[in-house]
Design a protein around this motif. Structure first.
Motif, PDB file in Angstrom:
ATOM      1  N   ALA A  77      50.073  61.506  43.209  1.00 52.59           N
ATOM      2  CA  ALA A  77      50.135  60.528  44.295  1.00 52.59           C
ATOM      3  C   ALA A  77      51.427  59.731  44.207  1.00 52.59           C
ATOM      4  CB  ALA A  77      48.929  59.590  44.219  1.00 52.59           C
ATOM      5  N   ALA A  78      51.947  59.377  45.375  1.00 52.12           N
ATOM      6  CA  ALA A  78      53.161  58.570  45.408  1.00 52.12           C
ATOM      7  C   ALA A  78      52.913  57.255  44.690  1.00 52.12           C
ATOM      8  CB  ALA A  78      53.566  58.304  46.861  1.00 52.12           C
ATOM      9  N   GLY A  79      53.908  56.811  43.938  1.00 57.25           N
ATOM     10  CA  GLY A  79      53.780  55.538  43.229  1.00 57.25           C
ATOM     11  C   GLY A  79      52.994  55.660  41.945  1.00 57.25           C
ATOM     12  N   THR A  80      52.824  56.891  41.446  1.00 55.49           N
ATOM     13  CA  THR A  80      52.107  57.049  40.197  1.00 55.49           C
ATOM     14  C   THR A  80      52.989  57.741  39.185  1.00 55.49           C
ATOM     15  OG1 THR A  80      51.198  59.207  40.746  1.00 55.49           O
ATOM     16  CG2 THR A  80      49.902  57.291  41.421  1.00 55.49           C
ATOM     17  N   ARG A  81      52.610  57.652  37.927  1.00 57.26           N
ATOM     18  CA  ARG A  81      53.275  58.383  36.850  1.00 57.26           C
ATOM     19  C   ARG A  81      52.240  59.306  36.251  1.00 57.26           C
ATOM     20  NH1 ARG A  81      56.241  54.861  32.727  1.00 57.26           N
ATOM     21  NH2 ARG A  81      56.898  56.948  32.199  1.00 57.26           N
ATOM     22  N   SER A  82      52.517  60.599  36.274  1.00 56.39           N
ATOM     23  CA  SER A  82      51.594  61.596  35.719  1.00 56.39           C
ATOM     24  C   SER A  82      50.202  61.461  36.330  1.00 56.39           C
ATOM     25  CB  SER A  82      51.507  61.452  34.193  1.00 56.39           C
ATOM     26  OG  SER A  82      52.776  61.548  33.622  1.00 56.39           O
ATOM     27  N   GLY A  83      50.139  61.116  37.615  1.00 53.88           N
ATOM     28  CA  GLY A  83      48.864  61.027  38.299  1.00 53.88           C
ATOM     29  C   GLY A  83      48.099  59.742  38.046  1.00 53.88           C
ATOM     30  N   ARG A  84      48.609  58.840  37.191  1.00 51.27           N
ATOM     31  CA  ARG A  84      47.923  57.574  36.934  1.00 51.27           C
ATOM     32  C   ARG A  84      48.293  56.569  38.009  1.00 51.27           C
ATOM     33  NH1 ARG A  84      49.866  55.739  31.372  1.00 51.27           N
ATOM     34  NH2 ARG A  84      51.733  56.699  32.173  1.00 51.27           N
ATOM     35  N   LYS A  85      47.361  55.709  38.339  1.00 51.95           N
ATOM     36  CA  LYS A  85      47.656  54.677  39.336  1.00 51.95           C
ATOM     37  C   LYS A  85      48.711  53.724  38.805  1.00 51.95           C
ATOM     38  CE  LYS A  85      43.763  54.300  42.351  1.00 51.95           C
ATOM     39  NZ  LYS A  85      42.806  53.394  42.958  1.00 51.95           N
ATOM     40  N   ASN A  86      49.622  53.373  39.676  1.00 51.02           N
ATOM     41  CA  ASN A  86      50.655  52.413  39.318  1.00 51.02           C
ATOM     42  C   ASN A  86      50.053  51.006  39.384  1.00 51.02           C
ATOM     43  OD1 ASN A  86      53.084  51.279  38.748  1.00 51.02           O
ATOM     44  ND2 ASN A  86      54.090  51.859  40.645  1.00 51.02           N
ATOM     45  N   ASP A  87      50.411  50.161  38.464  1.00 51.33           N
ATOM     46  CA  ASP A  87      49.900  48.781  38.409  1.00 51.33           C
ATOM     47  C   ASP A  87      51.108  47.849  38.458  1.00 51.33           C
ATOM     48  OD1 ASP A  87      48.700  46.372  37.952  1.00 51.33           O
ATOM     49  OD2 ASP A  87      47.761  46.938  36.055  1.00 51.33           O
ATOM     50  N   PRO A  88      51.608  47.571  39.670  1.00 47.91           N
ATOM     51  CA  PRO A  88      52.843  46.790  39.784  1.00 47.91           C
ATOM     52  C   PRO A  88      52.736  45.364  39.248  1.00 47.91           C
ATOM     53  CG  PRO A  88      51.801  47.025  41.930  1.00 47.91           C
ATOM     54  CD  PRO A  88      51.029  47.894  40.971  1.00 47.91           C
ATOM     55  N   GLU A  89      51.524  44.846  39.103  1.00 45.75           N
ATOM     56  CA  GLU A  89      51.363  43.469  38.625  1.00 45.75           C
ATOM     57  C   GLU A  89      51.164  43.393  37.120  1.00 45.75           C
ATOM     58  OE1 GLU A  89      48.196  41.832  40.924  1.00 45.75           O
ATOM     59  OE2 GLU A  89      49.308  41.987  42.802  1.00 45.75           O
ATOM     60  N   ARG A  90      51.127  44.536  36.454  1.00 48.85           N
ATOM     61  CA  ARG A  90      50.821  44.548  35.016  1.00 48.85           C
ATOM     62  C   ARG A  90      51.863  43.757  34.225  1.00 48.85           C
ATOM     63  NH1 ARG A  90      48.925  49.964  32.137  1.00 48.85           N
ATOM     64  NH2 ARG A  90      47.158  49.440  33.461  1.00 48.85           N
ATOM     65  N   ARG A  91      53.137  43.952  34.522  1.00 52.56           N
ATOM     66  CA  ARG A  91      54.195  43.253  33.780  1.00 52.56           C
ATOM     67  C   ARG A  91      54.027  41.735  33.928  1.00 52.56           C
ATOM     68  NH1 ARG A  91      59.551  41.543  33.564  1.00 52.56           N
ATOM     69  NH2 ARG A  91      60.721  42.515  31.865  1.00 52.56           N
ATOM     70  N   ASP A  92      53.750  41.288  35.160  1.00 56.59           N
ATOM     71  CA  ASP A  92      53.545  39.855  35.397  1.00 56.59           C
ATOM     72  C   ASP A  92      52.324  39.337  34.645  1.00 56.59           C
ATOM     73  OD1 ASP A  92      55.738  39.516  37.015  1.00 56.59           O
ATOM     74  OD2 ASP A  92      54.638  39.760  38.888  1.00 56.59           O
ATOM     75  N   ARG A  93      51.258  40.122  34.603  1.00 62.26           N
ATOM     76  CA  ARG A  93      50.060  39.703  33.872  1.00 62.26           C
ATOM     77  C   ARG A  93      50.342  39.582  32.381  1.00 62.26           C
ATOM     78  NH1 ARG A  93      47.313  43.788  36.405  1.00 62.26           N
ATOM     79  NH2 ARG A  93      46.552  44.627  34.418  1.00 62.26           N
ATOM     80  N   ILE A  94      51.155  40.484  31.867  1.00 62.29           N
ATOM     81  CA  ILE A  94      51.502  40.429  30.445  1.00 62.29           C
ATOM     82  C   ILE A  94      52.285  39.152  30.144  1.00 62.29           C
ATOM     83  CG2 ILE A  94      52.853  41.512  28.605  1.00 62.29           C
ATOM     84  CD1 ILE A  94      52.130  44.242  29.936  1.00 62.29           C
ATOM     85  N   ILE A  95      53.235  38.821  31.009  1.00 65.26           N
ATOM     86  CA  ILE A  95      54.027  37.601  30.804  1.00 65.26           C
ATOM     87  C   ILE A  95      53.132  36.362  30.867  1.00 65.26           C
ATOM     88  CG2 ILE A  95      55.845  36.144  31.793  1.00 65.26           C
ATOM     89  CD1 ILE A  95      57.246  38.778  32.663  1.00 65.26           C
ATOM     90  N   ALA A  96      52.243  36.320  31.851  1.00 64.76           N
ATOM     91  CA  ALA A  96      51.321  35.182  31.971  1.00 64.76           C
ATOM     92  C   ALA A  96      50.410  35.100  30.748  1.00 64.76           C
ATOM     93  CB  ALA A  96      50.492  35.307  33.252  1.00 64.76           C
TER      94      ALA A  96
END
Length: 196
Positions: free
Chosen positions: A12-31
């Protein structure tokens, strides 16, 4: 042939190796990093503890950040910018000397002393800045933004004195076991900003 083709279709577009992309993950890690620091200090901010707080796999830490130092720097950058933006908004809303004085008092009572989290994060950053130039650059830029906001209403020397007073009061409030009269802050601001 691509792996996605072999499985019977493209990933799927926006995925890596078929995994869902989580664009907010980096921000959640920082928070989450800031939350962990507020609770356990920089010394307690391990990859595992931050990943658990963010609700992400441990591998996400090294995927998004080269190491704990990069994550800490990003987290403290976010923290300093958030505090600066609030500071700047308060000073920008002031329309005269009295409202500018009131804004400084509000910054101290409502923002700096708000929930106890901000002084802890500030002091953790100050400790890093005392030892590491990259963090000192953060605190220097933060102080410069504060003084620029204060200079909307006060001359540069007064702005520098007010900025130092805000930091000093926050340290005293965080470390002194004796309760202080809130009116002291308004009195200190009035004395520093009195016409010379």
């Amino acid at each position: 042939m691509l792996a996605g083709d072999a499985a019977g279709g493209d990933a799927a577009a926006g995925t890596r190796s078929g995994r869902k992309n989580d664009p907010e993950r980096r921000d959640r890690i920082i928070a989450a990093c800031l939350d962990v620091i507020a609770d356990s200090g920089v010394a307690g901010a391990s990859h595992r503890r931050i990943a658990d707080a963010a609700g992400v796999p441990l591998g996400s830490m090294t995927y998004h950040f080269d190491g704990i130092d990069e994550l800490l720097h990003e987290a403290f950058t976010r923290f300093s910018h958030t505090v600066s933006e609030r500071f700047e908004q308060r000073m920008a809303a002031a329309t005269d000397l009295e409202s500018a004085r009131a804004a400084v008092v509000a910054i101290i009572h409502e923002d700096v002393f708000g929930d106890g989290r901000e002084p802890v994060l500030s002091h953790e950053l100050y400790t890093l800045a005392a030892r590491k130039p990259a963090y000192r650059a953060l605190t220097t830029a933060w102080m410069r933004r504060s003084r620029t906001a204060l200079e909307r209403h006060f001359d540069p020397e007064t702005a520098r004195l007010l900025d130092a007073m805000i930091e000093g009061v926050s340290i005293h409030r965080a470390l002194d076991e004796e309760p202080r009269d809130p009116a002291e802050v308004a009195e200190a601001v009035a004395r520093i900003t009195a016409a010379r």
